[in-house]
Write an enzyme that holds these catalytic residues in place. Structure first.
Site, short mmCIF file in Angstrom:
data_model
loop_
_atom_site.label_atom_id
_atom_site.label_comp_id
_atom_site.label_asym_id
_atom_site.label_seq_id
_atom_site.Cartn_x
_atom_site.Cartn_y
_atom_site.Cartn_z
N LYS A 191 0.84 -1.27 0.12
CA LYS A 191 -0.01 0.01 -0.09
C LYS A 191 0.97 1.27 0.00
O LYS A 191 1.54 1.52 1.01
CB LYS A 191 -0.90 -0.07 1.34
CG LYS A 191 -1.98 0.96 0.87
CD LYS A 191 -2.52 1.41 2.26
CE LYS A 191 -1.73 3.03 2.91
NZ LYS A 191 -1.81 3.90 1.97
N GLY A 244 7.06 4.91 8.15
CA GLY A 244 5.97 5.81 8.34
C GLY A 244 6.03 6.37 9.86
O GLY A 244 7.35 6.30 10.38
N SER A 245 5.37 7.19 10.27
CA SER A 245 5.40 7.98 11.48
C SER A 245 5.33 7.01 12.65
O SER A 245 4.88 5.99 12.77
CB SER A 245 4.33 8.89 11.58
OG SER A 245 3.02 8.04 11.45
N THR A 246 5.92 7.57 13.83
CA THR A 246 5.79 6.73 15.06
C THR A 246 4.38 6.42 15.53
O THR A 246 4.13 5.58 16.05
CB THR A 246 6.80 7.32 16.11
OG1 THR A 246 8.10 7.24 15.73
CG2 THR A 246 6.79 6.67 17.53
N GLY A 249 2.85 3.65 13.74
CA GLY A 249 3.57 2.59 13.91
C GLY A 249 3.09 1.73 15.31
O GLY A 249 3.04 0.72 15.28
N GLU A 267 9.88 0.89 10.60
CA GLU A 267 10.74 1.97 10.48
C GLU A 267 10.02 3.39 10.51
O GLU A 267 9.42 3.60 9.57
CB GLU A 267 11.34 1.71 8.82
CG GLU A 267 11.87 0.21 8.55
CD GLU A 267 13.09 0.21 9.34
OE1 GLU A 267 13.79 1.10 10.14
OE2 GLU A 267 13.50 -0.93 9.43
N CYS A 301 13.36 10.69 7.17
CA CYS A 301 13.55 10.19 8.60
C CYS A 301 14.71 10.49 9.30
O CYS A 301 14.91 10.71 10.39
CB CYS A 301 13.01 8.68 8.53
SG CYS A 301 14.00 7.78 7.48
N GLU A 400 9.38 15.96 15.41
CA GLU A 400 9.90 15.61 14.00
C GLU A 400 8.91 16.86 13.12
O GLU A 400 7.80 16.76 13.32
CB GLU A 400 9.51 14.20 13.81
CG GLU A 400 9.97 13.76 12.35
CD GLU A 400 9.93 12.48 11.97
OE1 GLU A 400 8.61 11.90 12.12
OE2 GLU A 400 10.71 12.00 11.30
P1 NAP Z 1 2.31 8.09 8.06
O1 NAP Z 1 1.45 9.12 8.37
O2 NAP Z 1 2.49 7.27 9.26
O3 NAP Z 1 1.93 7.35 6.85
C1 NAP Z 1 2.71 6.28 6.54
C2 NAP Z 1 1.89 5.27 5.76
O4 NAP Z 1 0.98 4.50 6.61
C3 NAP Z 1 0.76 5.64 4.60
O5 NAP Z 1 0.93 4.90 3.35
C4 NAP Z 1 -0.38 5.93 5.26
O6 NAP Z 1 -1.28 6.03 4.29
C5 NAP Z 1 -0.44 4.81 6.02
N1 NAP Z 1 -1.21 4.99 7.46
C6 NAP Z 1 -1.74 5.94 7.94
N2 NAP Z 1 -2.43 5.68 8.86
C7 NAP Z 1 -2.59 4.11 8.78
C8 NAP Z 1 -3.27 3.38 9.83
N3 NAP Z 1 -4.04 3.79 10.78
N4 NAP Z 1 -3.22 2.03 9.50
C9 NAP Z 1 -2.46 1.66 8.32
N5 NAP Z 1 -1.67 2.47 7.67
C10 NAP Z 1 -1.94 3.90 8.05
O7 NAP Z 1 3.89 8.86 7.53
P2 NAP Z 1 4.03 9.65 6.44
O8 NAP Z 1 3.62 11.11 6.89
O9 NAP Z 1 3.66 9.17 5.05
O10 NAP Z 1 5.71 9.75 6.63
C11 NAP Z 1 6.53 10.48 7.09
C12 NAP Z 1 6.98 9.64 8.31
O11 NAP Z 1 7.64 8.60 8.01
C13 NAP Z 1 7.79 10.51 9.17
O12 NAP Z 1 7.57 10.18 10.48
C14 NAP Z 1 9.34 9.68 8.81
O13 NAP Z 1 10.34 9.91 9.71
C15 NAP Z 1 8.81 8.35 8.51
N6 NAP Z 1 9.89 7.53 7.63
C16 NAP Z 1 10.73 6.84 8.37
C17 NAP Z 1 11.62 6.03 7.49
C18 NAP Z 1 12.63 4.99 8.20
O14 NAP Z 1 13.20 4.15 7.48
N7 NAP Z 1 12.60 4.87 9.45
C19 NAP Z 1 11.76 6.36 6.25
C20 NAP Z 1 10.86 7.32 5.82
C21 NAP Z 1 9.98 7.92 6.56
P3 NAP Z 1 -2.01 7.60 3.64
O15 NAP Z 1 -0.82 7.94 2.99
O16 NAP Z 1 -3.40 7.33 3.25
O17 NAP Z 1 -2.33 8.46 4.64
#
Ligand code: NAP
Length: 497
Positions: A191, A244-246, A249, A267, A301, A400
């Site tokens: 996804k 994605g976000s903590t 997660g 991650e 990230c 963040e």
């Molecule tokens: P996010 O809001 O957590 O979204 C990540 C993914 O999760 C998206 O595909 C999102 O879908 C989906 N999602 C959202 N709510 C969900 C739920 N309740 N159940 C299942 N899936 C759900 O993060 P983001 O804003 O896209 O990305 C930024 C974050 O990613 C930052 O915190 C960054 O630090 C982190 N990140 C970490 C790494 C690493 O390797 N550690 C690498 C890159 C990014 P939608 O798009 O439809 O909301």
């Protein structure tokens, strides 16, 4: 590639064909409801394409197809050497289409074309090729049993894996998830983030062309809160891998506990410390301090968002970094000279502006930037921004921001630098700059993060694992260690008469 001009990229963009349908069972299809969602170019706010908006019924169908592909053995029981050939061919096909895929990623994410051609696409190709080439060199174990017994310890695929990825590195994180999960024989449902589904959809078709059997890979665009949640709660998905976000997660861990305890690897976010000692190569450290926070508009990230500087050089060093920040003024992503593009959307731009306000109100001193720019383009651009006089307790040092905002914090000695670095809920990455090998090693060892640079920032490649300590996650992407997240260990104990 980079010899193309902005005009060349613009004219290629005008004629690009965009696939917005979901990829299921080896074919592109509309969502079952027929619903779509527009994906937008962050550089100008214009619609790029209508993309399938998949829901829970699409997820259920995809799981059934993925399960049946897994049980059939068409991929899961294929010899590793044959899976290798498919993955290597897939990497070649992506390479053959590198300009098109780099352009798609630039348009969808707002990433500078110099980055997508120079970093994102080559990194995805290398990840897929490397994982393919590695998989027929992985041996299982025979344990040291007494002579009348034989024990086999085998690594088996989990089964059906769901992968959920973010918008900031869509292609890179897709490759980090798909390469090891497919190499180890799983069937996968990916996804992508709602904002950035295009590159994943494009490379899924190339996987089929490379010989990946139908049903082994599904790509379902759709909302995280419904489709993503449904996948994470699904009783017939064996593993979940997430970047994605903590905050999300943490929810996914709960969903696993509420459903079938699917293996869940995360991650997550970061607030990474970049520690600079007075005895380091200050010119290089300043260049990298800017790269660390402004690369990808700070939407990284591992961004080095906390610059922790020895007090004796603090004033001078901030001036150096502020000067470097001028080279990061945002511009059109399709201009090969652009180093930084826009924020992903209006809401992320507002988040950045809100944090700039918060920093001011908390008493930090704004040394550079602080404003939205290029409003007339319709895009979401923000200046590179630097705050001095930051205290590590401030929100701009703890939370963040995910934008081009640097917080500078002073330290007196190595002990204090380490204490500041570790005073965070996150533990993803960091760096230390010093020409004293003892200081550099001691500090690097004491900072609790998954990846630490000494006299570099963002160092690393596919050969090393990547992941976080603390609330930056668990599990590891990249390297042979990534295979651990997608396999179970099975023991078979044999006794001889
Ligand atoms: P996010 O809001 O957590 O979204 C990540 C993914 O999760 C998206 O595909 C999102 O879908 C989906 N999602 C959202 N709510 C969900 C739920 N309740 N159940 C299942 N899936 C759900 O993060 P983001 O804003 O896209 O990305 C930024 C974050 O990613 C930052 O915190 C960054 O630090 C982190 N990140 C970490 C790494 C690493 O390797 N550690 C690498 C890159 C990014 P939608 O798009 O439809 O909301």
């Amino acid at each position: 590639m980079l010899d193309k001009t902005k005009k060349d990229w613009q004219s290629q963009a005008a004629g690009i064909e965009i696939e917005g349908r979901a990829f299921i069972d080896g074919q592109y299809r509309d969502s079952l409801s027929g619903e779509t969602r527009a994906t937008v170019n962050p550089a100008n706010g214009a619609k790029l394409a209508d993309v399938a908006n998949c829901g829970t019924e699409d997820a259920d169908q995809a799981v059934t197809i993925a399960r049946s592909a897994f049980e059939s053995g068409v991929w899961s029981a294929m010899a590793p050497v044959d899976r290798k050939m498919v993955l290597v061919r897939w990497a070649e096909l992506i390479e053959d289409h590198e300009d098109e895929i780099a352009l798609l990623e630039s348009l969808d994410v707002g990433k500078p074309i110099a980055d997508t051609t120079g970093i994102d696409v080559p990194s995805a190709v290398r990840t897929i090729r490397w994982s393919g080439e590695a998989i027929d060199k992985v041996y299982d174990e025979i344990s040291p049993t007494p002579v009348d017994s034989l024990a086999l310890v085998q690594r088996l695929p989990l089964g059906v894996v769901a992968a959920i990825v973010p918008w900031n590195f869509p292609l890179t994180t897709t490759a980090w998830k798909l390469a090891p999960s497919l190499a180890t024989g799983n069937s996968v449902i990916l996804k992508p983030a709602s904002n950035t589904p295009l590159s994943a959809l494009r490379i899924a078709g190339l996987a089929s062309e490379a010989g990946l059997p139908d049903g082994v890979l599904q790509v379902l665009p759709g909302p995280g809160g419904s489709l993503g949640r449904h996948l994470a709660l699904h009783e017939d998905i064996d593993g979940l891998t997430f970047t994605g976000s903590t905050a999300v997660g943490k929810q996914l861990m709960q969903y696993s506990g509420e459903s079938n305890l699917k293996r869940t690897f995360l991650e997550l976010g970061g607030k990474s410390p970049n520690i600079v000692f007075a005895d380091s190569n200050l010119e290089k450290a300043a260049t990298f301090a800017a790269i660390a926070v402004f690369y990808n508009g700070g939407q990284t990230c591992t961004a080095g968002t906390r610059l922790i500087v020895e007090e004796s050089i603090r004033e001078k060093f901030i001036e150096m970094v502020a000067e470097k920040s001028q080279g990061w003024m945002p511009g059109d992503p399709l201009d090969p000279a652009t180093a930084m593009g826009p924020m992903i959307d209006a809401s992320q731009l507002k988040t950045v502006a809100d944090y700039v306000d918060i920093g001011r109100k908390e008493g930090a001193s704004l040394m550079a930037g602080g404003h939205q720019v290029l409003e007339d383009t319709g895009g979401y651009y923000h200046e590179p921004t630097i705050f001095d006089d930051v205290n590590n307790n401030m929100r701009i040092a703890q939370e963040e921001i995910f934008g081009p905002v640097l917080s500078v914090i002073g330290f007196k000695d190595a002990e204090e630098a380490v204490a500041i670095a570790n005073d965070s809920i996150y533990g993803l990455a960091g760096a230390v700059w010093s020409n004293d090998i003892n200081t550099a090693h001691k500090v690097a060892a004491a900072v609790r993060v998954g990846t630490m640079g000494i006299n570099n920032y963002f160092g690393g490649d596919i050969t090393v694992p990547f992941g976080g300590f603390k609330q930056s996650g668990n599990g590891r992407d990249k390297s042979m260690h990534a295979f651990d997240d997608y396999t179970e260990l099975k023991t078979t104990w044999i006794e001889f008469d």
